[in-house]
Design a protein around this motif. Structure first.
Motif, PDB file in Angstrom:
ATOM      1  N   LEU A  52       0.832  -1.201   0.000  1.00 31.47           N
ATOM      2  CA  LEU A  52       0.000   0.000   0.000  1.00 31.47           C
ATOM      3  C   LEU A  52       0.872   1.257   0.000  1.00 31.47           C
ATOM      4  O   LEU A  52       0.680   2.175  -0.811  1.00 31.47           O
ATOM      5  N   ILE A  53       1.852   1.301   0.908  1.00 27.20           N
ATOM      6  CA  ILE A  53       2.755   2.450   0.999  1.00 27.20           C
ATOM      7  C   ILE A  53       3.574   2.597  -0.282  1.00 27.20           C
ATOM      8  O   ILE A  53       3.755   3.708  -0.810  1.00 27.20           O
ATOM      9  N   SER A  54       4.072   1.477  -0.796  1.00 25.95           N
ATOM     10  CA  SER A  54       4.880   1.490  -2.012  1.00 25.95           C
ATOM     11  C   SER A  54       4.119   2.105  -3.172  1.00 25.95           C
ATOM     12  O   SER A  54       4.637   2.984  -3.890  1.00 25.95           O
ATOM     13  N   ASN A  55       2.876   1.674  -3.374  1.00 26.26           N
ATOM     14  CA  ASN A  55       2.092   2.176  -4.495  1.00 26.26           C
ATOM     15  C   ASN A  55       1.653   3.629  -4.293  1.00 26.26           C
ATOM     16  O   ASN A  55       1.578   4.400  -5.259  1.00 26.26           O
ATOM     17  N   LEU A  56       1.382   4.014  -3.041  1.00 28.45           N
ATOM     18  CA  LEU A  56       1.039   5.407  -2.769  1.00 28.45           C
ATOM     19  C   LEU A  56       2.230   6.333  -3.043  1.00 28.45           C
ATOM     20  O   LEU A  56       2.070   7.416  -3.621  1.00 28.45           O
ATOM     21  N   LEU A  57       3.418   5.910  -2.616  1.00 36.55           N
ATOM     22  CA  LEU A  57       4.613   6.715  -2.874  1.00 36.55           C
ATOM     23  C   LEU A  57       4.826   6.902  -4.373  1.00 36.55           C
ATOM     24  O   LEU A  57       5.168   8.000  -4.837  1.00 36.55           O
ATOM     25  N   SER A  58       4.624   5.824  -5.136  1.00 36.89           N
ATOM     26  CA  SER A  58       4.811   5.910  -6.583  1.00 36.89           C
ATOM     27  C   SER A  58       3.747   6.786  -7.227  1.00 36.89           C
ATOM     28  O   SER A  58       4.029   7.561  -8.144  1.00 36.89           O
ATOM     29  N   ALA A  59       2.493   6.646  -6.751  1.00 31.53           N
ATOM     30  CA  ALA A  59       1.389   7.390  -7.352  1.00 31.53           C
ATOM     31  C   ALA A  59       1.536   8.893  -7.163  1.00 31.53           C
ATOM     32  O   ALA A  59       1.164   9.683  -8.045  1.00 31.53           O
ATOM     33  N   PHE A  60       2.065   9.318  -6.015  1.00 35.94           N
ATOM     34  CA  PHE A  60       2.137  10.744  -5.703  1.00 35.94           C
ATOM     35  C   PHE A  60       3.570  11.268  -5.630  1.00 35.94           C
ATOM     36  O   PHE A  60       3.811  12.343  -5.063  1.00 35.94           O
ATOM     37  N   ALA A  61       4.512  10.532  -6.212  1.00 39.42           N
ATOM     38  CA  ALA A  61       5.921  10.914  -6.117  1.00 39.42           C
ATOM     39  C   ALA A  61       6.198  12.237  -6.825  1.00 39.42           C
ATOM     40  O   ALA A  61       5.850  12.419  -7.995  1.00 39.42           O
ATOM     41  N   PRO A  62       6.869  13.172  -6.140  1.00 41.73           N
ATOM     42  CA  PRO A  62       7.239  14.439  -6.784  1.00 41.73           C
ATOM     43  C   PRO A  62       8.527  14.318  -7.599  1.00 41.73           C
ATOM     44  O   PRO A  62       8.859  15.221  -8.369  1.00 41.73           O
ATOM     45  N   SER A  63       9.252  13.220  -7.410  1.00 41.08           N
ATOM     46  CA  SER A  63      10.511  13.040  -8.125  1.00 41.08           C
ATOM     47  C   SER A  63      10.748  11.552  -8.372  1.00 41.08           C
ATOM     48  O   SER A  63      10.119  10.680  -7.749  1.00 41.08           O
ATOM     49  N   PHE A  64      11.680  11.266  -9.279  1.00 44.30           N
ATOM     50  CA  PHE A  64      12.010   9.876  -9.598  1.00 44.30           C
ATOM     51  C   PHE A  64      12.596   9.162  -8.383  1.00 44.30           C
ATOM     52  O   PHE A  64      12.354   7.961  -8.176  1.00 44.30           O
ATOM     53  N   ALA A  65      13.333   9.887  -7.554  1.00 48.28           N
ATOM     54  CA  ALA A  65      13.929   9.283  -6.363  1.00 48.28           C
ATOM     55  C   ALA A  65      12.862   8.755  -5.413  1.00 48.28           C
ATOM     56  O   ALA A  65      13.039   7.711  -4.778  1.00 48.28           O
ATOM     57  N   VAL A  66      11.737   9.444  -5.319  1.00 49.94           N
ATOM     58  CA  VAL A  66      10.655   8.991  -4.445  1.00 49.94           C
ATOM     59  C   VAL A  66       9.997   7.735  -5.019  1.00 49.94           C
ATOM     60  O   VAL A  66       9.619   6.829  -4.281  1.00 49.94           O
ATOM     61  N   VAL A  67       9.869   7.675  -6.350  1.00 47.97           N
ATOM     62  CA  VAL A  67       9.356   6.449  -6.972  1.00 47.97           C
ATOM     63  C   VAL A  67      10.277   5.281  -6.636  1.00 47.97           C
ATOM     64  O   VAL A  67       9.826   4.187  -6.276  1.00 47.97           O
ATOM     65  N   ALA A  68      11.592   5.507  -6.760  1.00 52.21           N
ATOM     66  CA  ALA A  68      12.565   4.462  -6.446  1.00 52.21           C
ATOM     67  C   ALA A  68      12.463   4.051  -4.979  1.00 52.21           C
ATOM     68  O   ALA A  68      12.547   2.857  -4.650  1.00 52.21           O
ATOM     69  N   ALA A  69      12.258   5.022  -4.090  1.00 51.44           N
ATOM     70  CA  ALA A  69      12.103   4.709  -2.669  1.00 51.44           C
ATOM     71  C   ALA A  69      10.866   3.843  -2.444  1.00 51.44           C
ATOM     72  O   ALA A  69      10.871   2.900  -1.641  1.00 51.44           O
ATOM     73  N   GLY A  70       9.795   4.152  -3.171  1.00 54.72           N
ATOM     74  CA  GLY A  70       8.594   3.343  -3.072  1.00 54.72           C
ATOM     75  C   GLY A  70       8.836   1.916  -3.510  1.00 54.72           C
ATOM     76  O   GLY A  70       8.312   0.961  -2.913  1.00 54.72           O
ATOM     77  N   ARG A  71       9.645   1.752  -4.548  1.00 53.64           N
ATOM     78  CA  ARG A  71       9.970   0.409  -5.021  1.00 53.64           C
ATOM     79  C   ARG A  71      10.818  -0.356  -4.006  1.00 53.64           C
ATOM     80  O   ARG A  71      10.677  -1.578  -3.860  1.00 53.64           O
ATOM     81  N   VAL A  72      11.687   0.340  -3.299  1.00 57.84           N
ATOM     82  CA  VAL A  72      12.473  -0.302  -2.246  1.00 57.84           C
ATOM     83  C   VAL A  72      11.551  -0.823  -1.145  1.00 57.84           C
ATOM     84  O   VAL A  72      11.680  -1.954  -0.676  1.00 57.84           O
ATOM     85  N   VAL A  73      10.591   0.017  -0.736  1.00 56.38           N
ATOM     86  CA  VAL A  73       9.627  -0.400   0.285  1.00 56.38           C
ATOM     87  C   VAL A  73       8.857  -1.629  -0.183  1.00 56.38           C
ATOM     88  O   VAL A  73       8.680  -2.608   0.553  1.00 56.38           O
ATOM     89  N   GLY A  74       8.391  -1.602  -1.433  1.00 54.12           N
ATOM     90  CA  GLY A  74       7.665  -2.742  -1.976  1.00 54.12           C
ATOM     91  C   GLY A  74       8.521  -3.990  -2.051  1.00 54.12           C
ATOM     92  O   GLY A  74       8.043  -5.094  -1.783  1.00 54.12           O
ATOM     93  N   GLY A  75       9.797  -3.842  -2.417  1.00 51.40           N
ATOM     94  CA  GLY A  75      10.691  -4.989  -2.511  1.00 51.40           C
ATOM     95  C   GLY A  75      10.934  -5.648  -1.168  1.00 51.40           C
ATOM     96  O   GLY A  75      10.961  -6.874  -1.056  1.00 51.40           O
ATOM     97  N   VAL A  76      11.104  -4.826  -0.126  1.00 56.58           N
ATOM     98  CA  VAL A  76      11.304  -5.381   1.219  1.00 56.58           C
ATOM     99  C   VAL A  76      10.042  -6.109   1.676  1.00 56.58           C
ATOM    100  O   VAL A  76      10.114  -7.199   2.255  1.00 56.58           O
ATOM    101  N   ALA A  77       8.865  -5.519   1.404  1.00 54.53           N
ATOM    102  CA  ALA A  77       7.612  -6.185   1.746  1.00 54.53           C
ATOM    103  C   ALA A  77       7.484  -7.505   0.996  1.00 54.53           C
ATOM    104  O   ALA A  77       7.067  -8.526   1.558  1.00 54.53           O
ATOM    105  N   HIS A  78       7.870  -7.498  -0.273  1.00 52.65           N
ATOM    106  CA  HIS A  78       7.777  -8.694  -1.113  1.00 52.65           C
ATOM    107  C   HIS A  78       8.711  -9.789  -0.613  1.00 52.65           C
ATOM    108  O   HIS A  78       8.393 -10.979  -0.720  1.00 52.65           O
ATOM    109  N   ALA A  79       9.855  -9.384  -0.079  1.00 49.33           N
ATOM    110  CA  ALA A  79      10.814 -10.358   0.433  1.00 49.33           C
ATOM    111  C   ALA A  79      10.221 -11.205   1.542  1.00 49.33           C
ATOM    112  O   ALA A  79      10.524 -12.394   1.674  1.00 49.33           O
ATOM    113  N   LEU A  80       9.352 -10.598   2.342  1.00 52.60           N
ATOM    114  CA  LEU A  80       8.742 -11.326   3.454  1.00 52.60           C
ATOM    115  C   LEU A  80       7.377 -11.892   3.100  1.00 52.60           C
ATOM    116  O   LEU A  80       6.983 -12.941   3.616  1.00 52.60           O
ATOM    117  N   PHE A  81       6.647 -11.230   2.197  1.00 54.46           N
ATOM    118  CA  PHE A  81       5.269 -11.633   1.923  1.00 54.46           C
ATOM    119  C   PHE A  81       5.143 -13.090   1.497  1.00 54.46           C
ATOM    120  O   PHE A  81       4.380 -13.865   2.083  1.00 54.46           O
TER     121      PHE A  81
END
Length: 394
Positions: free
Chosen positions: A96-125
């Motif tokens: 949820l956080i990953s997709n929200l960060l990507s949807a409202f990201a003001p910069s490419f770095a924030v999109v990348a940060a959202g993907r990091v959050v999603g990847g860590v969640a995916h590692a455990l999911f």
């Protein structure tokens, strides 16, 4: 706050009784895969929005997979004693956080940060999700339960990515991520409502014997080789179809057909994996290698190529649940750890297969070399399964 359990009542029931819980896990799997793969169809739009080259934008896919490969086992081991339901809620909240960060990201770095959050969640999911099933259903039905949950994952590949990509074309790439965030919120509600609470591994319990660890090693090694072989070819399936004579407008429908074949293959494996695990594994891997080889041999004959690709994707549809079932059987005292190894090595295989396949792209003879190499890797996975009997015993 997560606390370790002191007692663990038996929560296992018949698959039919657990259908609402299994369905909730399946929808969560659909969300997980769609979140991971969504940027694939939206890379040009995302890069264009921030003035970033396609090669750099492609790192949004890479960083997600790297997070899974690096953190799947450590995170699972570190959290194995905690109750399962809060953990799976945390991972879905991560999507949820990953997709929200990507949807409202003001910069490419924030999109990348959202993907990091999603990847860590995916590692455990997926580790928690795979480990949940044997705690929900009777031991003799674990394979069927995993196949049902894997249906959501397969649907993510078949429907999630094409639909979300089409949605991105209609309402923009940010809208696609926003829709996934809404879906994540719905999954959280479904898990709260339908998924029973189960315990983790009790403190002080040893994680299996050396024999079980050896058997898991067999399963994990075979899984890695098979996934490298599969994604050596599958990563470039669109290129193979185009060079084989397909028009660009055919690619989407053909991939959808391949996905439907994958669902059919998953259903077949789900019916046999509990009763005849070893026979199922060896048969599927042998036929998978043969159909991958057929892709290269029929590349100059379009009709034959389409048939070979459909059969190949149908066979691979059941492979993930096949390995998941074998892993949780041999490592039944700590199924999440087994799931972590399957999750991590599957993503490793996807990454290595993509790199290896890229070395062969080009003319028709190169496609044959690509398929021969991929088939040889699957045969290597089959050989490991044949020699390591304990890894795939009933």
């Amino acid at each position: 706050m997560l606390t370790t359990p002191t007692a663990a009542p038996d929560t296992r029931q018949d698959v039919r009784q657990r259908m609402p819980a299994l369905a909730a896990l399946a929808v969560a799997g659909f969300l997980a895969v769609t979140t991971e793969m969504l940027p694939v169809g939206l890379l040009p739009a995302i890069g264009g929005a921030f003035g970033v080259d396609d090669a750099v934008t492609g790192l949004l896919v890479t960083v997600f997979a790297v997070m899974v490969a690096v953190f799947a086992v450590p995170l699972t081991v570190a959290t194995r004693r905690y109750p399962r339901k809060p953990l799976i809620l945390i991972t879905v909240a991560g999507y949820l956080i990953s997709n929200l960060l990507s949807a409202f990201a003001p910069s490419f770095a924030v999109v990348a940060a959202g993907r990091v959050v999603g990847g860590v969640a995916h590692a455990l999911f997926f580790s928690v999700c795979i480990g949940y099933v044997p705690r929900l259903v009777e031991r003799g039905q674990v394979g069927r339960g995993l196949a049902l949950v894997a249906g959501g994952t397969t649907a993510g590949f078949v429907l999630g990515v094409p639909l979300s990509t089409a949605l991105g074309a209609a309402i923009g790439w940010r809208g696609s991520f926003a829709v996934l965030a809404v879906l994540a919120a719905g999954v959280l509600v479904a898990i709260l409502r339908f998924l029973p609470a189960v315990s983790g591994t009790p403190a002080g319990r040893r994680i299996q014997t050396s024999g079980a660890r050896s058997a898991l090693g067999v399963v994990v090694t075979s899984n890695t080789l098979t996934f490298i072989g599969q994604y050596t070819v599958y990563t470039y399936i669109s290129v193979i179809l185009l060079t084989g004579g397909a028009g660009e407008s055919w690619i989407g429908p053909l991939l959808l057909v391949c996905g439907v074949c994958g669902l059919a293959g998953l259903a077949c494996v789900g019916r046999t994996i509990d009763r005849h695990p070893r026979t199922t594994v060896l048969t599927v891997l042998a036929l998978l290698a043969a159909t991958i080889l057929a892709v290269g041999l029929t590349h100059a004959w379009f009709v034959g190529l389409v048939v070979a690709i459909a059969l190949w994707n149908g066979l691979f549809g059941g492979v993930p649940s096949m390995y998941q079932t074998a892993a949780v059987r041999v490592f039944h005292e700590a199924p999440e750890v087994a799931g972590a190894w399957i999750n991590g090595t599957s993503n490793l295989g996807i990454a290595l297969g993509a790199v290896l396949g890229g070395l062969f792209l080009g003319s028709s003879p190169a496609i044959l070399a690509l398929s021969v190499t991929a088939a040889a890797l699957v045969v290597a996975g089959l050989t490991v399964a044949v020699m390591g009997k304990r890894g795939f015993a009933p």
